[in-house]
Write a protein that holds these residues in place. Structure first.
Motif, PDB file in Angstrom:
ATOM      1  N   HIS A  27     -15.291  16.014 -17.534  1.00  0.00           N
ATOM      2  CA  HIS A  27     -15.378  14.640 -17.287  1.00  0.00           C
ATOM      3  C   HIS A  27     -16.439  13.997 -18.107  1.00  0.00           C
ATOM      4  O   HIS A  27     -17.599  15.067 -18.029  1.00  0.00           O
ATOM      5  CB  HIS A  27     -16.087  14.523 -15.959  1.00  0.00           C
ATOM      6  N   GLU A  28     -16.567  12.529 -17.884  1.00  0.00           N
ATOM      7  CA  GLU A  28     -17.675  11.991 -19.335  1.00  0.00           C
ATOM      8  C   GLU A  28     -18.519  11.959 -18.035  1.00  0.00           C
ATOM      9  O   GLU A  28     -20.087  11.400 -18.948  1.00  0.00           O
ATOM     10  CB  GLU A  28     -16.669  10.728 -19.422  1.00  0.00           C
ATOM     11  N   ASP A  29     -18.870  11.267 -16.604  1.00  0.00           N
ATOM     12  CA  ASP A  29     -19.730  11.716 -16.461  1.00  0.00           C
ATOM     13  C   ASP A  29     -20.382  12.629 -15.469  1.00  0.00           C
ATOM     14  O   ASP A  29     -20.059  13.697 -14.521  1.00  0.00           O
ATOM     15  CB  ASP A  29     -19.471  10.773 -15.136  1.00  0.00           C
ATOM     16  N   VAL A  30     -21.823  13.175 -16.055  1.00  0.00           N
ATOM     17  CA  VAL A  30     -22.452  14.411 -15.735  1.00  0.00           C
ATOM     18  C   VAL A  30     -22.886  14.999 -13.901  1.00  0.00           C
ATOM     19  O   VAL A  30     -22.212  15.627 -13.227  1.00  0.00           O
ATOM     20  CB  VAL A  30     -23.954  14.618 -16.365  1.00  0.00           C
ATOM     21  N   LYS A  31     -22.462  13.525 -13.365  1.00  0.00           N
ATOM     22  CA  LYS A  31     -22.611  13.512 -11.556  1.00  0.00           C
ATOM     23  C   LYS A  31     -20.967  14.132 -11.355  1.00  0.00           C
ATOM     24  O   LYS A  31     -21.379  14.707  -9.976  1.00  0.00           O
ATOM     25  CB  LYS A  31     -23.001  11.921 -11.140  1.00  0.00           C
ATOM     26  N   VAL A  32     -20.503  13.670 -11.758  1.00  0.00           N
ATOM     27  CA  VAL A  32     -19.310  13.642 -11.105  1.00  0.00           C
ATOM     28  C   VAL A  32     -18.684  15.428 -11.359  1.00  0.00           C
ATOM     29  O   VAL A  32     -18.503  16.063 -10.454  1.00  0.00           O
ATOM     30  CB  VAL A  32     -18.016  13.001 -11.665  1.00  0.00           C
ATOM     31  N   ASN A  86      -9.136   8.321 -12.101  1.00  0.00           N
ATOM     32  CA  ASN A  86     -10.377   9.001 -11.643  1.00  0.00           C
ATOM     33  C   ASN A  86      -9.556  10.415 -11.669  1.00  0.00           C
ATOM     34  O   ASN A  86      -9.777  11.297 -12.653  1.00  0.00           O
ATOM     35  CB  ASN A  86     -10.812   8.656 -10.207  1.00  0.00           C
ATOM     36  N   TYR A 140     -28.053  18.831 -23.751  1.00  0.00           N
ATOM     37  CA  TYR A 140     -28.271  18.582 -22.672  1.00  0.00           C
ATOM     38  C   TYR A 140     -29.131  19.731 -22.045  1.00  0.00           C
ATOM     39  O   TYR A 140     -28.821  21.299 -21.765  1.00  0.00           O
ATOM     40  CB  TYR A 140     -26.704  18.827 -21.699  1.00  0.00           C
ATOM     41  N   GLN A 196     -20.877  17.220  -8.262  1.00  0.00           N
ATOM     42  CA  GLN A 196     -20.297  16.489  -7.208  1.00  0.00           C
ATOM     43  C   GLN A 196     -18.640  17.995  -7.849  1.00  0.00           C
ATOM     44  O   GLN A 196     -18.722  18.937  -6.379  1.00  0.00           O
ATOM     45  CB  GLN A 196     -19.991  15.660  -7.373  1.00  0.00           C
ATOM     46  N   HIS A 248     -23.213  19.734 -22.753  1.00  0.00           N
ATOM     47  CA  HIS A 248     -22.684  17.623 -23.175  1.00  0.00           C
ATOM     48  C   HIS A 248     -21.805  18.726 -24.752  1.00  0.00           C
ATOM     49  O   HIS A 248     -22.520  19.715 -25.457  1.00  0.00           O
ATOM     50  CB  HIS A 248     -23.061  16.730 -23.191  1.00  0.00           C
TER      51      HIS A 248
END
Length: 347
Positions: free
Chosen positions: A36-41, A19, A74, A44, A69
């Motif tokens: 980061h590869e995840d937009v949700k992360v 991580n 995006y 946050q 992105h």
């Protein structure tokens, strides 16, 4: 800020080490990027950073905060983003396992700003001698090219050289409207021995080219390193200079990438380091940087011992009459020994 994000990454589900490696932050002054590869992360992490900034009396500016992105569009934003004059974006390719390639280039805004600055210098010095114009352009060209020499800039450098050449040709032609193009070329672009043709020069001063700057990839500074931490070997090998260290040592450290030329181990701040002549001075070696290297003191002692074995043999002095060398010993010839023996027996 990095430590705050590392703690946040460790709290995410999954392996802590993985991580932490997946979440990256690149910061310079008050500008930074979170990857980061995840937009949700990412969202946050944005909240975590905002909470951290609130503790020091700062906040994120909404107009300058952008989520994008690097490969796809995006929320209406084009792929990629600009950061510190660089354009970072990924492109779909079939030559990699991932299916994409990351390219970092000078941004369009940086290119336009740089060319505008070069053009303004040419316009401002319409009546100045060529050497004055060259003296004004060279620092700007060298500085801009060095700044972007760590990314994919070779094509941009060539295009910038072509645009500048066209500007300089118009600058030279406007000064002599009644002269032919051949005459203008001979005056402002004379051929120089052992160099390329069409170099803007006045016989003494030569204009720099963007494309002459080599592309060398940037190596990130370690997170726990500081110029004030006393690790002079690391900073000398990285930037080629350090207070209190001779220029000769820092130049050799940078060339050797902070490693001993004999054993190949990385130098540490407490190591005893000595400058060695690759070819000893006693054997005709010169005192230039090409003939020097840095070694640990014990490695230097070992090399010196080996060098002594290759020294030229000593010249033999004139031998006494009737004597010769046998197995490194001075020995009387056999015939002479018998004669001298008889002389000794007679008395």
């Amino acid at each position: 800020m990095e430590e705050c994000l590392n703690k946040f990454a460790e709290s995410l589900p999954g392996r802590k080490r993985a991580n932490k490696q997946a979440l990256s932050i690149i910061r310079y002054a008050d500008d930074f990027v979170i990857l980061h590869e995840d937009v949700k992360v990412v969202l946050q992490a944005k909240s975590v950073i905002q909470e951290w900034l609130n503790q020091v009396g700062l906040e994120l500016k909404p107009e300058k905060t952008k989520i994008a992105h690097t490969l796809k569009e995006y929320e209406g934003n084009k792929p990629g983003f600009n950061f510190l004059g660089f354009a970072i974006r990924q492109w779909k390719v079939k030559s990699t396992k991932q299916g994409f390639k990351t390219l970092i280039k000078p941004s369009s805004k940086s290119i336009k700003t740089h060319y505008r600055k070069l053009a303004d210098i040419c316009d401002y010095h319409k009546t100045a001698p060529a050497k004055v114009l060259i003296a004004r352009l060279n620092p700007v060209i060298r500085g801009w090219a060095n700044y972007f020499s760590t990314v994919v800039s070779k094509e941009v450098f060539s295009e910038m050289d072509m645009l500048l050449w066209k500007k300089l040709w118009r600058w030279a032609s406007r000064r002599h409207p009644n002269k032919s193009a051949k005459w203008v070329k001979k005056k402002y672009f004379p051929k120089i021995k052992e160099t390329r043709n069409w170099e803007f020069n006045d016989g003494e001063y030569i204009l720099n080219r963007h494309a002459d700057v080599s592309i060398i990839r940037h190596i990130k500074v370690k997170g726990n390193k500081s110029p004030y931490d006393g690790d002079w070997t690391y900073w000398s090998s990285r930037i080629g200079k350090h207070p209190g260290v001779r220029k000769e040592v820092t130049a050799l450290l940078k060339r050797q990438k902070n490693k001993c030329a004999s054993c190949g181990l990385t130098f540490r701040p407490n190591d005893l380091i000595e400058v060695d002549h690759i070819k000893p001075r006693s054997e005709g070696g010169d005192n230039t940087y090409k003939n020097k290297q840095l070694l640990h003191r014990h490695c230097h002692d070992t090399k010196t011992a080996l060098d002594k074995k290759t020294y030229a043999e000593l010249k033999l002095q004139d031998l006494p009459e009737d004597y010769l060398w046998v197995d490194d010993m001075l020995t009387l010839r056999q015939g002479c020994a018998h004669e001298k023996g008889r002389l000794r027996e007679e008395p």
